[in-house]
Structures are given as structure tokens and as C-alpha cells.
Design a protein around this motif. Structure first.
Motif, mmCIF file in Angstrom:
data_model
loop_
_atom_site.group_PDB
_atom_site.id
_atom_site.type_symbol
_atom_site.label_atom_id
_atom_site.label_comp_id
_atom_site.label_asym_id
_atom_site.label_seq_id
_atom_site.Cartn_x
_atom_site.Cartn_y
_atom_site.Cartn_z
ATOM 1 N N ILE A 176 0.838 -1.209 0.000
ATOM 2 C CA ILE A 176 0.000 0.000 0.000
ATOM 3 C C ILE A 176 0.870 1.254 0.000
ATOM 4 O O ILE A 176 1.608 1.504 0.960
ATOM 5 C CB ILE A 176 -0.886 0.021 1.254
ATOM 6 N N THR A 177 0.753 2.047 -1.055
ATOM 7 C CA THR A 177 1.490 3.315 -1.090
ATOM 8 C C THR A 177 0.578 4.508 -1.392
ATOM 9 O O THR A 177 1.057 5.640 -1.442
ATOM 10 C CB THR A 177 2.607 3.293 -2.166
ATOM 11 N N THR A 178 -0.720 4.238 -1.604
ATOM 12 C CA THR A 178 -1.625 5.352 -1.908
ATOM 13 C C THR A 178 -2.921 5.249 -1.090
ATOM 14 O O THR A 178 -3.297 4.156 -0.641
ATOM 15 C CB THR A 178 -2.050 5.353 -3.404
ATOM 16 N N ALA A 179 -3.587 6.396 -0.969
ATOM 17 C CA ALA A 179 -4.865 6.429 -0.252
ATOM 18 C C ALA A 179 -5.928 5.653 -1.034
ATOM 19 O O ALA A 179 -6.841 5.064 -0.440
ATOM 20 C CB ALA A 179 -5.297 7.879 -0.064
ATOM 21 N N GLU A 180 -5.819 5.642 -2.342
ATOM 22 C CA GLU A 180 -6.798 4.947 -3.181
ATOM 23 C C GLU A 180 -6.788 3.452 -2.879
ATOM 24 O O GLU A 180 -7.831 2.798 -2.831
ATOM 25 C CB GLU A 180 -6.499 5.170 -4.676
ATOM 26 N N GLN A 181 -5.595 2.907 -2.651
ATOM 27 C CA GLN A 181 -5.509 1.474 -2.331
ATOM 28 C C GLN A 181 -6.165 1.180 -0.978
ATOM 29 O O GLN A 181 -6.843 0.169 -0.822
ATOM 30 C CB GLN A 181 -4.041 1.033 -2.291
ATOM 31 N N VAL A 182 -5.959 2.103 -0.037
ATOM 32 C CA VAL A 182 -6.536 1.903 1.301
ATOM 33 C C VAL A 182 -8.061 1.777 1.190
ATOM 34 O O VAL A 182 -8.686 0.951 1.858
ATOM 35 C CB VAL A 182 -6.154 3.067 2.243
ATOM 36 N N LEU A 183 -8.646 2.588 0.320
ATOM 37 C CA LEU A 183 -10.103 2.553 0.154
ATOM 38 C C LEU A 183 -10.591 1.204 -0.338
ATOM 39 O O LEU A 183 -11.747 0.845 -0.150
ATOM 40 C CB LEU A 183 -10.551 3.636 -0.838
ATOM 41 N N LYS A 184 -9.688 0.453 -0.970
ATOM 42 C CA LYS A 184 -10.097 -0.841 -1.523
ATOM 43 C C LYS A 184 -9.914 -1.990 -0.532
ATOM 44 O O LYS A 184 -10.234 -3.125 -0.837
ATOM 45 C CB LYS A 184 -9.297 -1.122 -2.800
ATOM 46 N N SER A 185 -9.356 -1.691 0.637
ATOM 47 C CA SER A 185 -9.200 -2.747 1.644
ATOM 48 C C SER A 185 -10.597 -3.224 2.040
ATOM 49 O O SER A 185 -11.513 -2.405 2.202
ATOM 50 C CB SER A 185 -8.455 -2.177 2.859
ATOM 51 N N GLU A 186 -10.774 -4.549 2.203
ATOM 52 C CA GLU A 186 -12.124 -5.116 2.371
ATOM 53 C C GLU A 186 -12.728 -4.727 3.721
ATOM 54 O O GLU A 186 -12.401 -5.290 4.762
ATOM 55 C CB GLU A 186 -12.079 -6.644 2.219
ATOM 56 N N GLU A 187 -13.641 -3.771 3.652
ATOM 57 C CA GLU A 187 -14.263 -3.197 4.846
ATOM 58 C C GLU A 187 -14.956 -4.261 5.707
ATOM 59 O O GLU A 187 -14.879 -4.241 6.925
ATOM 60 C CB GLU A 187 -15.287 -2.161 4.394
ATOM 61 N N LYS A 188 -15.621 -5.183 5.030
ATOM 62 C CA LYS A 188 -16.369 -6.223 5.747
ATOM 63 C C LYS A 188 -15.441 -7.013 6.664
ATOM 64 O O LYS A 188 -15.754 -7.288 7.826
ATOM 65 C CB LYS A 188 -17.000 -7.149 4.698
ATOM 66 N N LEU A 189 -14.269 -7.366 6.126
ATOM 67 C CA LEU A 189 -13.327 -8.172 6.908
ATOM 68 C C LEU A 189 -12.786 -7.365 8.086
ATOM 69 O O LEU A 189 -12.588 -7.898 9.176
ATOM 70 C CB LEU A 189 -12.185 -8.672 6.012
#
Ligand SMILES: Cc1ncc(COP(=O)(O)O)c(C=O)c1O
Length: 451
Positions: A379-392
Motif C-alpha cells: 500500500i502506497t496510496t490512499a486509493e488502495q486503502v479505500l479498496k481494503s475489504e471493509e467487511k473483513l
């Protein structure tokens, strides 16, 4: 099969939520009473989660205790405000003595002198500082200072950067994208660039230089996922701002704890203005902004007939100053080294657990701050963080509470000096157990996260 996926997700979710309800019935009762007086039963948006938030009775050392009598290892540490653990005797003594002496007097005080001196000695970017009561206020004033000093209005911030809740910076992170109530005018002088994008920053600065007062940025995205700067990125921001007559503001409210002199000392990049808070108040509400003498002199009553106005009933609150000094003076090199080593031990344990469970997920760590991400690339960007699986993340959070670990729902772990190496082992063990519990679901529905 889609049907199977839903079943397994629903099954795991139900199992974890049922266990939570069974373990924390008094929190439920308290929640049901509180919602009659506080909307949603939580006065911080982030404290709410489903099925209902946990209610803590008290904290001691590395642990918090619920009204049910459960002892939970605290790895939230008041979202970073607590670094010595709960009920630290030196901080408690400073607070008790401070209140007994009259709490505050609205004048310059000994505590202000001691804390200001210590901060200026430690943080490279601080020649002069001013005190206020929250991080939000500090970034608001740092930005106002930059605008007043440069006579320019525009400010660049980073996507995913978090600088508190005042109008012009409120909408930035994943959890804070709701902008209702913020007049358009408040944000029209704000520009946003993706963190870690060298070219976007260069273009935004050079295109807007004549109107640009400052860049405000965290040295790494904190609340936005502990996303570290790419090599040379902070230096790039420093050079661009210096070359274009623009100020550089480092918001170190979250990042300060990684070094005695903040992240700026660690990376050897000195901004023009800096904000700090959280640990600096020893767990009490604080904000500090400061910077180069020449810039901060804008507030100096002795040199100017029209200094920039900055006042506040609780600014420099003496009891807080003494508590902050008690906390910070013992957060020395040895303490920082100790807590950072705990962070490294934790990170090592996490990475081993991911591997042994066959998972391709991430953990970003710096010092005592660690953020897990259910995402399959570094992870090097904020955009990637947004894609982390929220449910998990939600399931892990609840499951860890069931197992005796109090964490921040989005996978952020904040350590304290009261935690021992054995407790880090315990923490890793509980996360490992949780990952095993989630594995059938990950295999079924989130198999992009498998090695
Ligand atoms: C980098 C940063 N800036 C500003 C703030 C806002 O501080 P406060 O919550 O004290 O207003 C925070 C809080 O998490 C933060 O992490």
C-alpha cells in the motif's frame, strides 16, 4: 456458488455478533439508555459500530475494563493520545496537583514555559509554539498563519490526509467523506493531490505558486492507513515549496510519536510550520502549532501593533501543560526506542501470521503505529486503502473484542509503553486466531487475498 458465499458470510457474521452480544450485555443496556440523549449513542462518529459500541468503565496500564468486568488489551490508546498507558502515575500526579492549585489562571505560566521549551528543543521545525485544545484547532491556525504570512489563500492537501474536522479540511479520509454542512466557499481555495504522487504535487505547486500559501500534509498518512512516504517524497515537497515561495506545513498530530522530534526529525525534513497534539497532552485534550520564529512572530505582541489574533478560554490550560510536560519529558529517546521495538515485534508477528495462513494481505508499520489492510498489493496510496475489504475489517474488530483485544475498527493498532513483549505475542496470537476464523470466508468470497 453465490448462494454459498452469502451463507458463509452471514454465518460467520452471526457467530461473531452473537458472541459479542453474549459477552457485552451491559454495553447494550447502556447503549440503549444513551441513545435517548446522544444521537446514535456515540459522541464521536468513529466510536460507533454495529451491533452497538462497547462501553468502557476504566483503564489501567495496558488494559481497559468494561462494565461487564472484562479486561481488554488496549491497542487503540485513545486514537494515539495515550502513550504511557492508562493511569500513568506521573501524569495523574500532575493533574491532581494542577487542579488542587487552581487549574488555570489565563496568564502565562510555568507549565507553558516548560512544555514550550521542551517542544522547541526537540522538534526541528519549532522555534516558537502556541497552545490550543485540539488537533483540529491547530491545523486551522497553522493554515491561517500560512495565509496571513504569505498573503495568499490557496492551500494544497493530500488525498487521504486527515487534519481534523474544521470546514476546509474535513473531507479527506475514507471515514470522513460526508461534506454536508460545509459551505462551498470554505473549500474553494483548497486543492487536493494524491499522496506520494511526485508529478501531481509538482504540477499543483508550480501552476498555483502565485496564489499558493502552503501545502499541509502528514509526513505519512495516519488515519488514512499508515501509508508511508515514498523515498524522496518529503524532500520533494520541501524543495518545491522552498523554490516557489510556498510554506510547508507538517501535520504531526498523529506522527509525532515515532521519534522524540517527530517524523520530521526521523526523515530529516524540516517544515516551516508544524502541528502536534495527542501524546503531547499526556492523554488530555491538546493542540500545538508552531514554526520558524520569523513566521510565528506574526503573533508577537511586542513587535507589532497588529499581531494576528489567537485566543481561547482554555489555551495553555495550566493543568494540561503540567500533565503534557510530565508525559513528554519521559517520552525520551529510550522510551521511543522501546515502543518502536514493540511495533517492530508486532509487525514481524503479523507478517508471519499472514504467511502461515496463506494470506496476501498487508500491514503498514512505523514505530508504534500499525495498520492492517485486506488488500493484495503493497500500500502506497490512499486509493488502495479505500479498496481494503471493509467487511473483513468489521468482522476482525468485533472478533478481537470477543477475544479480549480492544482495537480500532479499520485495522489500526496503536501501542502504548505499558504493553509488554508478552502482550504483543498475545496480540499476534489473537489476530492469528481471528484470521483462521475468517479464512473459510476469505477462501470463498475474497480469494484474491490468498497467496
Ligand atoms: C494528523 C491529524 N491531524 C489532526 C487531527 C485532529 O485532531 P483532534 O482530534 O485532536 O482535533 C488528527 C486526529 O486524529 C490527526 O490524526
Amino acid at each position: 456458488m453465490p448462494g454459498t458465499q452469502i451463507d458463509i458470510e452471514a454465518q460467520i457474521e452471526k457467530k461473531i455478533a452473537d458472541a459479542y452480544r453474549e459477552k457485552f450485555p451491559i454495553s447494550k443496556e447502556r447503549h440503549e439508555k444513551l441513545i435517548n440523549y446522544i444521537p446514535g449513542g456515540a459522541t464521536r462518529s468513529l466510536s460507533y459500530f454495529k451491533p452497538y459500541p462497547i462501553h468502557i468503565d476504566y483503564g489501567q496500564g495496558a488494559y481497559v475494563y468494561t462494565h461487564e468486568g472484562h479486561k481488554l488489551l488496549d491497542v487503540t490508546n485513545a486514537y494515539g493520545a495515550i502513550v504511557h498507558g492508562h493511569g500513568d502515575p506521573d501524569i495523574a500526579k500532575a493533574v491532581q496537583e494542577g487542579i488542587a492549585k487552581g487549574s488555570q489562571y489565563s496568564t502565562p505560566t510555568d507549565g507553558q514555559y516548560k512544555l514550550a521549551k521542551l517542544l522547541c528543543e526537540r522538534v526541528p521545525g519549532f522555534d516558537r509554539v502556541r497552545f490550543l485544545n485540539s488537533g483540529t484547532e491547530s491545523t486551522m491556525f497553522a493554515m491561517r498563519t500560512a495565509r496571513a504570512y504569505t498573503g495568499k489563500d490557496k492551500i494544497i492537501k493530500m488525498t487521504g490526509g486527515f487534519h481534523g474536522t474544521h470546514d476546509s479540511v474535513a473531507a479527506s479520509t475514507k471515514k470522513n467523506v460526508i461534506t454536508a454542512g460545509i459551505p462551498k466557499g470554505m473549500t474553494e481555495d483548497m486543492l487536493e493531490v494524491p499522496f506520494n504522487d511526485f508529478e501531481a504535487l509538482e504540477k499543483a505547486v508550480t501552476d498555483n505558486a502565485s496564489e499558493l500559501a502552503a501545502i499541509i500534509m502528514e509526513p505519512f498518512l495516519g488515519a488514512g492507513g499508515v501509508v508511508l512516504p515514498k523515498e524522496g517524497y518529503l524532500e520533494h515537497a520541501r524543495k518545491l515549496t522552498s523554490d516557489n515561495n510556498v510554506l510547508l506545513i507538517f501535520d504531526e498530530i498523529f506522527s509525532f510519536r515515532v521519534n522524540t522530534g517527530g517524523c520530521q526529525k526521523l526523515y530529516n525534513v524540516t517544515p516551516d510550520l508544524t502541528t502536534v497534539g495527542k501524546v503531547v497532552g499526556g492523554g488530555l485534550p491538546i493542540g500545538v502549532f508552531g514554526g520558524k520564529e520569523e513566521i510565528m512572530n506574526i503573533f508577537c505582541h511586542e513587535n507589532s501593533a497588529t499581531p494576528l489574533y489567537h485566543s481561547g478560554t482554555f489555551n495553555g490550560y495550566e493543568t494540561l501543560m503540567q500533565a503534557g510536560y510530565a508525559a513528554l519529558s519521559k517520552y525520551d529517546e529510550a522510551a521511543v526506542a522501546k515502543i518502536n521495538a514493540l511495533g517492530e515485534q508486532f509487525q514481524k508477528g503479523l507478517l508471519a501470521s499472514f504467511k502461515s495462513n496463506g494470506l496476501n494481505i498487508q500491514s503498514n508499520q512505523i514505530g508504534s503505529l500499525i495498520n492492517m489492510h485486506f488488500y493484495n498489493e503493497p500500500i502506497t496510496t490512499a486509493e488502495q486503502v479505500l479498496k481494503s475489504e471493509e467487511k473483513l475489517h468489521g468482522l476482525m474488530h468485533l472478533s478481537l473484542l470477543n477475544k479480549g483485544v480492544f482495537t480500532i475498527p479499520r485495522g489500526l493498532f496503536i501501542l502504548s509503553l505499558a504493553i509488554t513483549t508478552q502482550e504483543i505475542d498475545f496480540l499476534v496470537e489473537k489476530i492469528d486466531e481471528t484470521l483462521k476464523e475468517l479464512l473459510p470466508l476469505i477462501e470463498e468470497k475474497y480469494n484474491h487475498l490468498l497467496l
